[in-house]
Write an enzyme that holds these catalytic residues in place. Structure first.
Site, short mmCIF file in Angstrom:
data_model
loop_
_atom_site.label_atom_id
_atom_site.label_comp_id
_atom_site.label_asym_id
_atom_site.label_seq_id
_atom_site.Cartn_x
_atom_site.Cartn_y
_atom_site.Cartn_z
N ASP A 6 0.88 -1.18 0.00
CA ASP A 6 0.00 0.00 0.00
C ASP A 6 0.91 1.22 0.00
O ASP A 6 1.61 1.48 0.98
CB ASP A 6 -0.89 -0.04 1.26
CG ASP A 6 -1.54 1.30 1.58
OD1 ASP A 6 -2.01 1.46 2.74
OD2 ASP A 6 -1.57 2.19 0.70
N ASN A 9 1.04 8.72 0.15
CA ASN A 9 1.89 9.89 -0.12
C ASN A 9 2.96 10.08 0.94
O ASN A 9 3.91 10.83 0.73
CB ASN A 9 1.03 11.15 -0.22
CG ASN A 9 0.30 11.20 -1.55
OD1 ASN A 9 0.88 11.50 -2.58
ND2 ASN A 9 -0.97 10.83 -1.55
N ASP A 102 -6.55 3.66 -2.66
CA ASP A 102 -6.62 3.35 -1.21
C ASP A 102 -8.04 3.53 -0.72
O ASP A 102 -8.56 2.72 0.05
CB ASP A 102 -5.63 4.19 -0.41
CG ASP A 102 -5.79 5.70 -0.63
OD1 ASP A 102 -6.42 6.10 -1.65
OD2 ASP A 102 -5.31 6.47 0.19
N1 LIG Z 1 6.10 6.52 11.28
C1 LIG Z 1 5.35 7.36 10.56
N2 LIG Z 1 5.70 7.63 9.32
C2 LIG Z 1 4.93 8.47 8.58
N3 LIG Z 1 3.84 9.10 9.01
C3 LIG Z 1 3.46 8.87 10.25
C4 LIG Z 1 4.18 7.99 11.08
N4 LIG Z 1 3.54 7.95 12.27
C5 LIG Z 1 2.50 8.74 12.17
N5 LIG Z 1 2.45 9.33 10.99
C6 LIG Z 1 1.40 10.25 10.56
O1 LIG Z 1 0.60 9.50 9.65
C7 LIG Z 1 0.39 10.24 8.45
C8 LIG Z 1 0.57 9.31 7.31
O2 LIG Z 1 -0.46 8.37 7.40
P1 LIG Z 1 -0.41 7.01 6.58
O3 LIG Z 1 -1.80 6.54 6.49
O4 LIG Z 1 0.62 6.13 7.15
O5 LIG Z 1 0.19 7.49 5.23
P2 LIG Z 1 -0.32 7.57 3.75
O6 LIG Z 1 -1.01 8.88 3.65
O7 LIG Z 1 0.99 7.55 3.04
O8 LIG Z 1 -1.21 6.40 3.49
C9 LIG Z 1 1.45 11.31 8.40
O9 LIG Z 1 0.87 12.49 7.88
C10 LIG Z 1 1.88 11.49 9.86
O10 LIG Z 1 1.15 12.57 10.42
C1 LIG Z 2 -6.81 11.39 -1.31
C2 LIG Z 2 -5.47 10.70 -1.35
C3 LIG Z 2 -4.34 11.68 -1.60
C4 LIG Z 2 -5.22 10.03 0.01
O1 LIG Z 2 -3.96 9.42 -0.03
P1 LIG Z 2 -3.00 9.30 1.25
O2 LIG Z 2 -3.38 10.36 2.20
O3 LIG Z 2 -3.29 7.95 1.79
O4 LIG Z 2 -1.63 9.43 0.75
C5 LIG Z 2 -5.46 9.58 -2.42
O5 LIG Z 2 -6.60 8.79 -2.24
C6 LIG Z 2 -5.47 10.14 -3.82
O6 LIG Z 2 -4.42 10.48 -4.35
N1 LIG Z 2 -6.69 10.22 -4.45
C7 LIG Z 2 -6.80 10.68 -5.80
C8 LIG Z 2 -7.86 11.74 -5.90
C9 LIG Z 2 -9.23 11.27 -5.42
O7 LIG Z 2 -9.32 10.27 -4.69
O8 LIG Z 2 -10.22 11.92 -5.79
K LIG Z 3 -3.67 5.90 2.82
#
Ligand SMILES: Nc1ncnc2c1ncn2[C@@H]1O[C@H](COP(=O)(O)OP(=O)(O)O)[C@@H](O)[C@H]1O
Ligand SMILES: CC(C)(COP(=O)(O)O)[C@@H](O)C(=O)NCCC(=O)O
Ligand SMILES: [K+]
Length: 244
Positions: A6, A9, A102
């Site tokens: 997964d 960003n 996601d």
């Molecule tokens: N170890 C970590 N690495 C990155 N982000 C983290 C971590 N622990 C907490 N966070 C928080 O989680 C957020 C990222 O959430 P996550 O769901 O893991 O990422 P993504 O958006 O890449 O799916 C970051 O914005 C940060 O605030």
């Molecule tokens: C909204 C998101 C940035 C969330 O991603 P994440 O915070 O997990 O990195 C991602 O689902 C995305 O890039 N979406 C594309 C635009 C949309 O869902 O409308």
């Molecule tokens: K996510």
């Protein structure tokens, strides 16, 4: 052995499922894909039979990630992206593929496990998505996540300096508390407002699912019932893979 990845960003999360059990992990990737892929691909002698990726990191990143995975494992990864319909879920986007995958696999997993639901992903972005009792994705919201809010506030102000703290909803009595507590309250108020409104519209059986890296921090201040499912996206991706 199967690998599920997964790519968000901020963080890359992964799950290896093999005969001798399941191993999973995750960390901030900093878009350094060779480094971020080291842990998930380090399966020792065992080979991979299938590798699945759900990525919102962008087309260029996906190409690089795909090439790195194939070069290191000999297995071409399968990238799953949002569709018009899958597993009984219908996508409301005019261009279904543009919905972040996601969000899509989380909707699929919610529908398959619980039916109607509200999905709160506290990630780099904070997203809220709703699925009704017929499996229709009704739409959602995308706003900056807690981490993004903090860094934007610190970047665009001259004299706001904060150290890490455990935010609460109470009035802040220092710069750090004003920022952390304020951002938490703003985020929680937004989520609560949406959940209350959606619950009037969705079946009483609808579940509220919370996932993402900031889920602990945000949900500690939620006043409504919810289920914290940290692996919702990986679970959804694995469900997709199991059908193949
Ligand atoms: N170890 C970590 N690495 C990155 N982000 C983290 C971590 N622990 C907490 N966070 C928080 O989680 C957020 C990222 O959430 P996550 O769901 O893991 O990422 P993504 O958006 O890449 O799916 C970051 O914005 C940060 O605030
Ligand atoms: C909204 C998101 C940035 C969330 O991603 P994440 O915070 O997990 O990195 C991602 O689902 C995305 O890039 N979406 C594309 C635009 C949309 O869902 O409308
Ligand atoms: K996510």
């Amino acid at each position: 052995m199967k690998l599920f990845v997964d790519v968000g960003n901020t963080a890359l999360k992964w799950r290896r499922r093999g005969a001798d059990g399941t191993v999973q992990g995750g960390a901030a990737h900093g878009r350094d894909w060779p480094r971020a892929l080291q842990a998930p691909l380090d399966a020792g002698a065992a080979g991979f039979e299938q590798i699945w990726v759900a990525s919102v990191a962008g087309a260029e990143a996906d190409e690089r990630i795909g090439a790195l995975i194939e070069a290191r494992t000999g297995v071409p990864p399968r990238f799953y992206y949002s569709r018009q319909e899958d597993f009984g879920v219908s996508n409301c986007y005019p261009e279904p593929r543009r919905l972040g995958v996601d969000r899509w696999v989380a909707l699929v997993e919610c529908w398959q496990r619980f039916g109607a639901g509200i999905i709160i992903d506290c990630g780099s972005a904070l997203t809220i998505d709703a699925i009704d009792g017929e499996g229709r994705f009704l739409g959602g919201y995308i706003v900056p996540g807690l981490g993004m809010l903090r860094s934007a506030l610190l970047r665009d102000t001259a004299d706001v300096h904060v150290d890490q703290a455990r935010p609460r909803l109470t009035l802040g009595r220092s710069t750090g508390e004003c920022v952390h507590n304020g951002l938490l309250r703003m985020s929680v108020a937004f989520v609560t407002d949406v959940v209350v409104e959606l619950r009037e519209r969705l079946p009483d059986t609808c579940k509220v699912l919370v996932t993402g890296g900031d889920a602990d921090e945000l949900s500690s201040a939620f006043s409504f019932e919810f289920m914290h499912l940290p692996d919702l996206v990986l679970d959804g991706l694995e469900r997709v893979a199991a059908r193949q």
